[in-house]
Motif scaffolding. Structure first.
Motif, PDB file in Angstrom:
ATOM      1  N   CYS A  66       0.842  -1.194   0.000  1.00 47.85           N
ATOM      2  CA  CYS A  66       0.000   0.000   0.000  1.00 47.85           C
ATOM      3  C   CYS A  66       0.878   1.245   0.000  1.00 47.85           C
ATOM      4  O   CYS A  66       1.857   1.330   0.744  1.00 47.85           O
ATOM      5  N   ARG A  67       0.532   2.210  -0.827  1.00 43.21           N
ATOM      6  CA  ARG A  67       1.297   3.456  -0.910  1.00 43.21           C
ATOM      7  C   ARG A  67       1.116   4.323   0.326  1.00 43.21           C
ATOM      8  O   ARG A  67       1.914   5.219   0.577  1.00 43.21           O
ATOM      9  N   CYS A  68       0.049   4.075   1.080  1.00 41.40           N
ATOM     10  CA  CYS A  68      -0.211   4.893   2.271  1.00 41.40           C
ATOM     11  C   CYS A  68       0.411   4.290   3.535  1.00 41.40           C
ATOM     12  O   CYS A  68       1.175   4.954   4.225  1.00 41.40           O
ATOM     13  N   CYS A  69       0.078   3.015   3.820  1.00 51.20           N
ATOM     14  CA  CYS A  69       0.489   2.416   5.090  1.00 51.20           C
ATOM     15  C   CYS A  69       1.559   1.334   4.935  1.00 51.20           C
ATOM     16  O   CYS A  69       2.027   0.798   5.932  1.00 51.20           O
ATOM     17  N   ARG A  70       1.922   1.002   3.680  1.00 55.69           N
ATOM     18  CA  ARG A  70       2.963   0.025   3.363  1.00 55.69           C
ATOM     19  C   ARG A  70       2.616  -1.416   3.738  1.00 55.69           C
ATOM     20  O   ARG A  70       3.481  -2.272   3.730  1.00 55.69           O
ATOM     21  N   HIS A  71       1.345  -1.714   4.035  1.00 53.16           N
ATOM     22  CA  HIS A  71       0.942  -3.108   4.262  1.00 53.16           C
ATOM     23  C   HIS A  71       0.929  -3.838   2.930  1.00 53.16           C
ATOM     24  O   HIS A  71       0.750  -3.236   1.877  1.00 53.16           O
ATOM     25  N   LYS A  72       1.076  -5.160   2.980  1.00 57.00           N
ATOM     26  CA  LYS A  72       1.061  -5.951   1.755  1.00 57.00           C
ATOM     27  C   LYS A  72      -0.329  -5.948   1.148  1.00 57.00           C
ATOM     28  O   LYS A  72      -1.330  -5.975   1.865  1.00 57.00           O
ATOM     29  N   LEU A  73      -0.386  -5.908  -0.181  1.00 54.82           N
ATOM     30  CA  LEU A  73      -1.650  -5.928  -0.904  1.00 54.82           C
ATOM     31  C   LEU A  73      -1.885  -7.330  -1.454  1.00 54.82           C
ATOM     32  O   LEU A  73      -0.950  -7.972  -1.924  1.00 54.82           O
ATOM     33  N   ALA A  74      -3.144  -7.774  -1.415  1.00 58.03           N
ATOM     34  CA  ALA A  74      -3.448  -9.128  -1.868  1.00 58.03           C
ATOM     35  C   ALA A  74      -4.456  -9.155  -3.011  1.00 58.03           C
ATOM     36  O   ALA A  74      -4.264  -9.872  -3.983  1.00 58.03           O
ATOM     37  N   ASP A  75      -5.535  -8.381  -2.906  1.00 62.13           N
ATOM     38  CA  ASP A  75      -6.597  -8.488  -3.916  1.00 62.13           C
ATOM     39  C   ASP A  75      -6.267  -7.655  -5.157  1.00 62.13           C
ATOM     40  O   ASP A  75      -5.534  -6.673  -5.093  1.00 62.13           O
ATOM     41  N   PRO A  76      -6.819  -8.045  -6.316  1.00 63.07           N
ATOM     42  CA  PRO A  76      -6.508  -7.371  -7.577  1.00 63.07           C
ATOM     43  C   PRO A  76      -6.894  -5.895  -7.615  1.00 63.07           C
ATOM     44  O   PRO A  76      -6.198  -5.089  -8.225  1.00 63.07           O
ATOM     45  N   VAL A  77      -7.978  -5.533  -6.964  1.00 60.83           N
ATOM     46  CA  VAL A  77      -8.410  -4.126  -6.951  1.00 60.83           C
ATOM     47  C   VAL A  77      -7.376  -3.280  -6.211  1.00 60.83           C
ATOM     48  O   VAL A  77      -6.985  -2.211  -6.674  1.00 60.83           O
ATOM     49  N   SER A  78      -6.925  -3.768  -5.076  1.00 58.59           N
ATOM     50  CA  SER A  78      -5.913  -3.040  -4.309  1.00 58.59           C
ATOM     51  C   SER A  78      -4.615  -2.922  -5.094  1.00 58.59           C
ATOM     52  O   SER A  78      -3.967  -1.880  -5.082  1.00 58.59           O
ATOM     53  N   LEU A  79      -4.237  -3.994  -5.783  1.00 60.74           N
ATOM     54  CA  LEU A  79      -3.026  -3.954  -6.599  1.00 60.74           C
ATOM     55  C   LEU A  79      -3.169  -2.939  -7.721  1.00 60.74           C
ATOM     56  O   LEU A  79      -2.221  -2.222  -8.039  1.00 60.74           O
ATOM     57  N   ALA A  80      -4.355  -2.847  -8.319  1.00 61.41           N
ATOM     58  CA  ALA A  80      -4.587  -1.889  -9.403  1.00 61.41           C
ATOM     59  C   ALA A  80      -4.497  -0.452  -8.895  1.00 61.41           C
ATOM     60  O   ALA A  80      -3.928   0.415  -9.565  1.00 61.41           O
ATOM     61  N   TYR A  81      -5.053  -0.189  -7.719  1.00 60.01           N
ATOM     62  CA  TYR A  81      -5.006   1.158  -7.146  1.00 60.01           C
ATOM     63  C   TYR A  81      -3.660   1.456  -6.496  1.00 60.01           C
ATOM     64  O   TYR A  81      -3.245   2.600  -6.389  1.00 60.01           O
ATOM     65  N   GLY A  82      -2.992   0.403  -5.996  1.00 62.28           N
ATOM     66  CA  GLY A  82      -1.765   0.608  -5.237  1.00 62.28           C
ATOM     67  C   GLY A  82      -2.053   1.050  -3.818  1.00 62.28           C
ATOM     68  O   GLY A  82      -1.166   1.475  -3.095  1.00 62.28           O
ATOM     69  N   ILE A  83      -3.320   0.932  -3.412  1.00 65.44           N
ATOM     70  CA  ILE A  83      -3.759   1.339  -2.079  1.00 65.44           C
ATOM     71  C   ILE A  83      -4.704   0.267  -1.545  1.00 65.44           C
ATOM     72  O   ILE A  83      -5.597  -0.183  -2.259  1.00 65.44           O
ATOM     73  N   GLY A  84      -4.520  -0.128  -0.296  1.00 64.31           N
ATOM     74  CA  GLY A  84      -5.345  -1.162   0.323  1.00 64.31           C
ATOM     75  C   GLY A  84      -6.765  -0.696   0.581  1.00 64.31           C
ATOM     76  O   GLY A  84      -7.068   0.500   0.558  1.00 64.31           O
ATOM     77  N   PRO A  85      -7.679  -1.651   0.853  1.00 64.36           N
ATOM     78  CA  PRO A  85      -9.090  -1.305   1.039  1.00 64.36           C
ATOM     79  C   PRO A  85      -9.351  -0.386   2.229  1.00 64.36           C
ATOM     80  O   PRO A  85     -10.192   0.514   2.148  1.00 64.36           O
ATOM     81  N   ASP A  86      -8.640  -0.584   3.331  1.00 64.52           N
ATOM     82  CA  ASP A  86      -8.849   0.276   4.510  1.00 64.52           C
ATOM     83  C   ASP A  86      -8.411   1.715   4.222  1.00 64.52           C
ATOM     84  O   ASP A  86      -9.099   2.667   4.574  1.00 64.52           O
ATOM     85  N   CYS A  87      -7.275   1.863   3.557  1.00 59.17           N
ATOM     86  CA  CYS A  87      -6.789   3.210   3.226  1.00 59.17           C
ATOM     87  C   CYS A  87      -7.686   3.871   2.184  1.00 59.17           C
ATOM     88  O   CYS A  87      -7.942   5.066   2.255  1.00 59.17           O
ATOM     89  N   ARG A  88      -8.180   3.088   1.201  1.00 59.51           N
ATOM     90  CA  ARG A  88      -9.106   3.655   0.210  1.00 59.51           C
ATOM     91  C   ARG A  88     -10.374   4.156   0.882  1.00 59.51           C
ATOM     92  O   ARG A  88     -10.864   5.242   0.571  1.00 59.51           O
ATOM     93  N   GLU A  89     -10.887   3.378   1.829  1.00 61.24           N
ATOM     94  CA  GLU A  89     -12.104   3.800   2.540  1.00 61.24           C
ATOM     95  C   GLU A  89     -11.830   5.056   3.359  1.00 61.24           C
ATOM     96  O   GLU A  89     -12.620   5.997   3.351  1.00 61.24           O
ATOM     97  N   ARG A  90     -10.706   5.084   4.051  1.00 60.57           N
ATOM     98  CA  ARG A  90     -10.349   6.241   4.876  1.00 60.57           C
ATOM     99  C   ARG A  90     -10.185   7.500   4.025  1.00 60.57           C
ATOM    100  O   ARG A  90     -10.556   8.599   4.429  1.00 60.57           O
ATOM    101  N   LEU A  91      -9.648   7.338   2.804  1.00 66.21           N
ATOM    102  CA  LEU A  91      -9.433   8.466   1.913  1.00 66.21           C
ATOM    103  C   LEU A  91     -10.660   8.826   1.083  1.00 66.21           C
ATOM    104  O   LEU A  91     -10.662   9.817   0.360  1.00 66.21           O
TER     105      LEU A  91
END
Length: 65
Positions: free
Chosen positions: A10-35
């Motif tokens: 993740c570009r925000c929190c540096r946690h590992k990304l697993a799902d394809p949507v997160s990989l496409a955005y480069g941002i994890g689901p929790d960070c996307r929701e927060r943003l």
């Protein structure tokens, strides 16, 4: 084409990304929701026959005098 992350983190929190949507955005689901980043829906366009015009269409390449 969009930018593809070089690492699966993740570009925000540096946690590992697993799902394809997160990989496409480069941002994890929790960070996307927060943003407040939501998934975009595909735009559906209707077809116009080749050489056909739509009512109200403006030709952007036409020269005006």
């Amino acid at each position: 084409m969009g930018e593809t992350p070089t690492t699966a983190r993740c570009r925000c929190c540096r946690h590992k990304l697993a799902d394809p949507v997160s990989l496409a955005y480069g941002i994890g689901p929790d960070c996307r929701e927060r943003l407040g980043i939501t998934r975009r829906r595909r735009l559906r366009l209707s077809r116009v026959r080749p050489g056909g015009d739509c009512e109200g269409q403006t030709n952007l390449l036409e020269e005006t005098t």
